[in-house]
Enzyme design. Structure first.
Site, PDB file in Angstrom:
ATOM      1  N   TYR A 434       0.810  -1.236   0.000  1.00  0.00           N
ATOM      2  CA  TYR A 434       0.000   0.000   0.000  1.00  0.00           C
ATOM      3  C   TYR A 434       0.842   1.284   0.000  1.00  0.00           C
ATOM      4  O   TYR A 434       2.050   1.212   0.053  1.00  0.00           O
ATOM      5  CB  TYR A 434      -1.086  -0.021   1.071  1.00  0.00           C
ATOM      6  N   GLU A 435       0.168   2.393  -0.133  1.00  0.00           N
ATOM      7  CA  GLU A 435       0.829   3.686  -0.408  1.00  0.00           C
ATOM      8  C   GLU A 435       1.694   3.603  -1.670  1.00  0.00           C
ATOM      9  O   GLU A 435       2.764   4.208  -1.750  1.00  0.00           O
ATOM     10  CB  GLU A 435       1.682   4.143   0.792  1.00  0.00           C
ATOM     11  N   GLY A 436       1.240   2.866  -2.661  1.00  0.00           N
ATOM     12  CA  GLY A 436       2.009   2.636  -3.884  1.00  0.00           C
ATOM     13  C   GLY A 436       2.852   1.388  -3.726  1.00  0.00           C
ATOM     14  O   GLY A 436       3.720   1.343  -2.849  1.00  0.00           O
TER      15      GLY A 436
END
Lengths: 592, 592
Positions: A434-436
């Site tokens: 997550y967060e890229g």
């Protein structure tokens, strides 16, 4: 069965011996005396160890439950959350004008590490609110800030980020959620968002959703995305809660880990929202707080590594199997503790060096954020922007790897739920996503950050490392054990950059095919640099007659392991990078 | 949500193009014509895909349940087991004198790969019986063989291995379970065993436990361990089931993965057992079948990698996000499939090259086992003994790594239970632990196997690789893309051996500190060698005018990726090895 001991001494070492915060000249840092930071860290450590960690396993077992649209968090979470909130931890580094504590981001990073290590699923509730509040602080109107920030900082309300939809995660240009302007200046938000962490729960009275959506008629793709604030309960003029907004949690995701954090499907059914920042500039508003958000995920990576290492170490000291080949160490027992065996030590030292090196790098990152924000230093801002994808990608990959190594220390026990190591593995895994995803981090690094400012920031990084080497080559210990290996690794990083410049120019696929390895190569150099700085700080302390010689000598020995056994990975990554696009692109998609 | 397609073509390629089984001169291999093996693999593949894989996720969700001493396997397992049993798959490579099918071990390896890929927890029931039967076949009396083997081969009964106790896993010298001789020649077995896979379940009428225990008055440590056969139900003279033995399942372990396989605490409460082989020679009896057992775990490693890769590949072809930087590939869609992106390909190719290389290596291992067993070739036996720790350790580490890579291909979806990738990660994890942790494999390799026969087998391995290189250097394609990189990697392996000889002699810690890296270095060379053999086989097929040119050209392109991007890891492992014991041993245990 697991335990967590806040690594206060190691944290203080990074803050004071390595970063030397009080001498840094960053506004606000002058207050960070060792006594002051010790007092803050002590309190946070107590909450982490005594309040949050005991809920880690039960939280995993119970998970979150959705009933009639309401999400119930695991037993004890509400009480723990109240304790964190009442202690002022939710607004530690936030603007005092809206009720924040006003400490530097560095302190939030240190407390955040401990909270994450103790209970990652819990800390996500706090961390996401912090992110939402930062976005509102940066882009909201004065009225929005006055309405939401005090309650978000105090933790009475929480916040979320709503980006992903079923058809789009990485490629946000495909967003379908729409925001129709209303005569009163508000918008009607309609659409479905998925994977919304903390989208619905019972910890706070209100939940403030930040939602990416498209205003009909706007530009195509990412250039037509706007950011909206959409509270679960509308807020009355007096600040009290008004009517329920037309949004609901449509389901909870069943996941590999972080069971105690509610991952929600969020349905917006004509919900009332207000534009944050400019129309169609939603991506920019999101990106403002990307550095902070990604650094906090990097923290999750190594903090899970830290708690896993602590428990692996405890096991290795207690478990009796086999005898030391150089002579028994526990003659009165049936066998020696397994920490005597070289391969167990190899395993533990890989863990220990990754965790401590990662911490130093992440805290340097926090210092750079503070230097940018509090001292207005644009070079520091550029440097942290360059380093953030490295920190997020490398530290979460290595954090996960550390939890797997720690699990292995326990042999069969590591695979059982009883011993608890397997939860660290399952929880740490999400930080790579997550967060890229870490693949996206590597593209951000190579495709965007590396060449920004005409490559000047990358050159500045080289110069920082090179001047550190030059300044300290006089010390024989530093030179042979730390600076010479660092110099070799730096050459590999420079060679990779040269390769990208020469070959990536001819064919961008040559650069893109090596992006992931570049992220790891850069990560090793950055962590190797931090180990060299830690070694220098330790030698200085020893020369200054520090009382705790064991601590500093251990740091030196630990650092030597990293330089000898981890840092040589740079050469492998360089070899992969310079093999270019050919091996990666040769196959047709149909022939995979 | 997951699917499994038996990789029949790839398996046939290894068996016929690479190993050229019918030309091998191994007794029994002359029957393995492509048509015959295709027919066997076809049938096994159907069971794997249509019977076993559909139970993989439900098996994980339901797990095993212990009620009143009885273990209930998940829904559908009993019916699937009956189908496997009735198809003759449980005795495929077993002695026809006791009802086995008499095929070579290679065929059991190929079917075992597919069964493991489709449903690892299920296949463990079959695999453990096979191991127990092999031990009885090698060391049992004629009466024991006649009593147990036909039912074990037919799958009517199943078998287990009971080694571990709470205080000892790796260090079996600490075993406390005792076996008291009785006047009738039997023994009374008393003690507790833990982590007994398939120790109790509802798939078969009887369960034949092989139990390590100590006869009072015997030698101390591992030299005083004996092996016993202890059936759940005593067997009457007519072969029917008699009274219940005094043993029971005292609990089920809650684990990270393989939920559908019952991991039991087994309590022996004066149970009746019979000695297998000689008294106090139980370890030797166990070790007889170690090669087979460890090879089957190596299979589990890459088979989970295979099924994970298949599902990652499917996702990468379907999921639309972003555009190909070299020009859009799916202009009519909202975005291109993610397989166009170089970093997604990098990820997929790491998976694909590891899985296919691992398969070739494992099948070569099975061929060596057959060559030893069926042709009485002692050199082959020595070679497989050397390679087994490499196969078990390297292929399970890389198998797990592959599942993690595959999970990453799916981004956030990979973390959800719905998509199923996370189960492959959780299941594959155990293969790094059981049948001797991978750390123990590396000690077996460096501490025992490397120097056995005065190092001649290691030299023989070098010679095999070198002569392959010499014989094929005439081909330019092979030389530049495969043989030259292989030669470099082989040099690294030789340098590591030289280092161990020179420095390990002075201080054994220098060898032991590098054991794990040596296992990986050796693994890369061995898999690199198999890729060179696969490349040679593919070139030959193309020269012979093979009709499926795409298949062979894909193999070549895939192999080139391995040689360019995976094999250079040998240099890193060598660097770690030659850093010696100092970095590993510097810290006192108290200072970790």
């Amino acid at each position: 069965m697991t335990t967590y001991t806040p690594p206060l001494k190691d944290i203080q070492f990074v803050i004071h011996d390595v970063l030397k915060v009080t001498e840094s000249g960053i506004p606000g840092y002058e207050e960070l005396s060792p006594d002051f930071t010790q007092a803050v860290l002590d309190e946070a450590g107590k909450i982490a160890a005594n309040v949050l960690h005991p809920l880690n396993k039960t939280g995993d077992e119970q998970g979150c439950v959705l009933e009639n649209g309401v999400v119930r968090t695991p037993e004890g979470f509400k009480a723990a959350y109240d304790q964190v909130r009442e202690g002022g931890w939710t607004g530690l580094d936030c603007n005092p004008a809206f009720g924040g504590q006003g400490l530097p981001h560095l302190m939030n990073t240190a407390t955040g590490e401990m909270f994450s290590a103790a209970n990652m699923a819990f800390q996500m509730y706090v961390g996401l609110s912090h992110g939402a509040a930062s976005a509102l602080h940066a882009h909201g109107t004065e009225e929005q800030k006055a309405t939401y920030l005090p309650k978000l900082y105090s933790g009475e309300w929480s916040g979320t980020m709503n980006l992903t939809e079923p058809q789009c995660g990485t490629d946000l240009g495909l967003i379908r959620t729409k925001a129709e302007p209303q005569p009163d200046g508000s918008y009607r938000i309609t659409g479905q968002k998925i994977w919304i962490s903390a989208g619905e729960h019972d910890l706070t009275d209100n939940i403030i959703h930040l939602v990416l959506a498209k205003i009909p008629g706007g530009p195509e793709g990412v250039k037509g995305i706007s950011l909206f604030v959409v509270p679960k309960f509308l807020v009355k003029e007096d600040g009290g809660l008004g009517e329920r907004n037309r949004l609901s949690c449509g389901g909870l995701e069943q996941k590999m880990g972080i069971h105690a954090n509610a991952t929600c499907v969020m349905d917006y059914d004509g919900a009332t929202g207000w534009l944050v920042g400019e129309a169609h500039k939603g991506m920019r508003a999101m990106f403002t707080m990307m550095n902070e958000a990604r650094l906090s995920v990097a923290l999750q990576g190594f903090s899970q590594g830290e708690v896993a290492y602590q428990n692996a170490l405890g096991f290795a000291r207690e478990r009796l199997q086999g005898r030391d080949v150089t002579g028994m160490k526990n003659p009165d027992g049936p066998a020696d503790p397994i920490i005597v065996h070289p391969d167990v030590r190899r395993n533990l030292l890989d863990q220990k060096t990754l965790v401590e090196g990662s911490r130093a790098l992440a805290y340097w990152g926090a210092e750079l954020i503070d230097r940018g924000r509090l001292a207005g230093d644009e070079d520091a801002e550029a440097m942290i922007s360059l380093l953030i994808p490295v920190m997020k990608g490398f530290l979460t990959d290595k954090g996960f790897e550390t939890t797997v190594l720690a699990q292995q220390t326990l042999g069969g026990s590591g695979f059982t739920k009883q011993w608890g190591l397997e939860q660290f593995v399952r929880d740490a895994r999400i930080a790579m996503v997550y967060e890229g995803t870490n693949g996206i981090q590597s593209l951000d690094l190579v495709g965007r950050k590396l060449g920004s400012n005409g490559g000047q920031t990358m050159m500045a990084f080289f110069e920082i490392v090179k001047s550190f080497i030059r300044e300290n080559e006089g010390s024989e210990t530093l030179k042979s054990d730390f600076l010479d290996p660092l110099k070799e690794a730096l050459k590999d990083l420079q060679a990779a950059v040269m390769y990208f410049m020469a070959e990536g120019m001819k064919n961008p696929l040559n650069a893109l095919s090596g992006s992931y390895d570049f992220m790891h190569l850069f990560g090793h150099v950055a962590v190797g640099f931090m180990w060299a700085r830690m070694a220098k700080a330790s030698l200085d302390a020893l020369e200054d007659g520090a009382s705790d010689r064991d601590f500093y000598e251990t740091k030196l020995a630990t650092g030597r392991y990293y330089m000898a056994r981890q840092l040589p990975a740079t050469r492998l990554h360089l070899a992969r990078i310079t093999s270019g696009a050919e091996p990666v692109m040769a196959l047709e998609a149909a022939n995979f």
